[in-house]
Design a protein around this motif. Structure first.
Motif, mmCIF file in Angstrom:
data_model
loop_
_atom_site.group_PDB
_atom_site.id
_atom_site.type_symbol
_atom_site.label_atom_id
_atom_site.label_comp_id
_atom_site.label_asym_id
_atom_site.label_seq_id
_atom_site.Cartn_x
_atom_site.Cartn_y
_atom_site.Cartn_z
ATOM 1 N N LYS A 1 0.860 -1.171 0.000
ATOM 2 C CA LYS A 1 0.000 0.000 0.000
ATOM 3 C C LYS A 1 0.904 1.231 0.000
ATOM 4 C CE LYS A 1 -3.699 0.136 2.642
ATOM 5 N NZ LYS A 1 -4.604 0.316 3.822
ATOM 6 N N TRP A 2 0.786 2.064 -1.060
ATOM 7 C CA TRP A 2 1.579 3.283 -1.168
ATOM 8 C C TRP A 2 0.770 4.504 -0.723
ATOM 9 C CZ3 TRP A 2 2.130 -0.249 -5.403
ATOM 10 C CH2 TRP A 2 3.436 -0.728 -5.607
ATOM 11 N N ASP A 3 1.473 5.618 -0.489
ATOM 12 C CA ASP A 3 0.777 6.874 -0.238
ATOM 13 C C ASP A 3 0.260 7.433 -1.567
ATOM 14 O OD1 ASP A 3 2.985 7.939 -1.545
ATOM 15 O OD2 ASP A 3 3.586 9.250 0.106
ATOM 16 N N LYS A 4 -0.383 8.610 -1.532
ATOM 17 C CA LYS A 4 -1.000 9.159 -2.731
ATOM 18 C C LYS A 4 0.007 9.477 -3.831
ATOM 19 C CE LYS A 4 -5.168 11.103 -0.627
ATOM 20 N NZ LYS A 4 -6.003 12.322 -0.439
ATOM 21 N N SER A 5 1.255 9.725 -3.439
ATOM 22 C CA SER A 5 2.284 10.018 -4.440
ATOM 23 C C SER A 5 2.783 8.758 -5.134
ATOM 24 C CB SER A 5 3.467 10.732 -3.772
ATOM 25 O OG SER A 5 4.219 9.821 -2.967
ATOM 26 N N GLY A 6 2.548 7.609 -4.540
ATOM 27 C CA GLY A 6 3.045 6.352 -5.085
ATOM 28 C C GLY A 6 4.518 6.116 -4.802
ATOM 29 N N LYS A 7 5.110 6.958 -3.971
ATOM 30 C CA LYS A 7 6.548 6.849 -3.704
ATOM 31 C C LYS A 7 6.866 6.303 -2.318
ATOM 32 C CE LYS A 7 7.655 10.635 -6.877
ATOM 33 N NZ LYS A 7 8.229 11.991 -7.037
ATOM 34 N N GLN A 8 5.988 6.544 -1.369
ATOM 35 C CA GLN A 8 6.238 6.098 0.006
ATOM 36 C C GLN A 8 5.356 4.898 0.329
ATOM 37 O OE1 GLN A 8 5.867 9.126 3.010
ATOM 38 N NE2 GLN A 8 5.843 7.648 4.692
#
Length: 281
Positions: A265-272
């Motif tokens: 599961k990533w954050d909204k940025s897809g980076k974290q």
């Protein structure tokens, strides 16, 4: 066996076998210095890929997403070319949790390439027989039609021994198919013309199984698509759509091929990375 809960839906990863494919083919036009930072390769430039079906239990039903590479489907040349180091243990895994192949109600086939569909049949008495005799096999109508009449490119991946014995169990769908409340198959195309994804939403949790338009966590970048994709631009379009929707809604993304992660599961940025379920190695 690793498990994940989405509302009342339980997912458990089974052992479908292990293959090794060329890293360049798996990442298409992405330069090796970029993809190799995210996913390791061996001395032959191959990357390890699992073919692990997901047992989905919900509403009193037992379902499988894909079926692994099966057993005895590969000749010596194929074992070498596909880097097979382990064949399927799906039936053994089911017995370990108190189930049998006869207890499977549905098989959700995102597509029917050999590395996903070889576990559908096994040889008995010189003939190919269904492994899951009581299961309805759900796949898109486009996929099912191509499997029966492959073109010059797809003929190498749609094998008769994987479909002829189970044709009476196949229930093709057009567009979308609701399996039961909270579980939906959606045709996307891209990797194959008939490729589908699976969306699960229940109890405030969302999971998107992107199948082979995002085969590993390292393919999260929407532009990172495989050279194996028949329609790579469609893969990119569908990844944009479902990554945007999923990241906005804090979705889990699950994997069939990833040798390192079962789901992320990533954050909204897809980076974290917010949450992760690693494969026990």
């Amino acid at each position: 066996m690793e498990s994940l809960q989405i509302g009342e839906i339980k997912l458990t990863w089974l052992n479908g076998g292990d293959i090794h494919l060329d890293g360049g083919a798996m990442f298409g036009v992405v330069p090796k210095p970029l993809w190799s930072r995210r996913y390791p390769n061996n001395d032959n430039n191959q990357i390890q890929l699992r073919t692990d079906p997901i047992l989905v239990q919900a509403g009193g039903l037992n379902m499988l997403i894909e079926t692994g590479i099966g057993n005895g489907k590969f000749d010596e040349k194929q074992l070498r070319n596909y880097g097979v180091t382990e064949e399927s243990r799906v039936e053994q895994n089911l017995r370990e949790i108190g189930l049998s192949a006869e207890d499977i109600d549905y098989i959700l086939m995102t597509h029917m390439h050999f590395d996903h569909a070889s576990g559908l049949t096994k040889r008995e008495g010189g003939e190919w027989k269904p492994v899951f005799q009581n299961a309805q096999i759900i796949t898109s109508r486009i996929e099912w039609d191509e499997m029966q009449s492959p073109n010059i490119r797809s003929g190498n991946t749609y094998w008769k021994e994987n479909w002829e014995a189970v044709a009476h169990l196949v229930r093709p769908f057009d567009g979308e198919k609701q399996i039961l409340d909270g579980i939906m198959m959606v045709h996307t195309g891209g990797h194959s013309d008939g490729h589908s994804i699976i969306v699960m939403e229940q109890g405030g949790e969302l999971l998107i199984h992107m199948a082979d338009i995002m085969p590993t966590h390292a393919h999260a970048n929407v532009l990172w698509v495989m050279a194996f994709d028949d329609y790579p631009m469609e893969s990119i379009i569908q990844k944009q759509k479902w990554m945007s929707y999923g990241l906005e809604n804090k979705a889990w993304y699950s994997f069939y091929h990833d040798a390192y992660y079962r789901a992320i599961k990533w954050d909204k940025s897809g980076k974290q990375v917010l949450q992760e379920l690693k494969r026990k190695r």
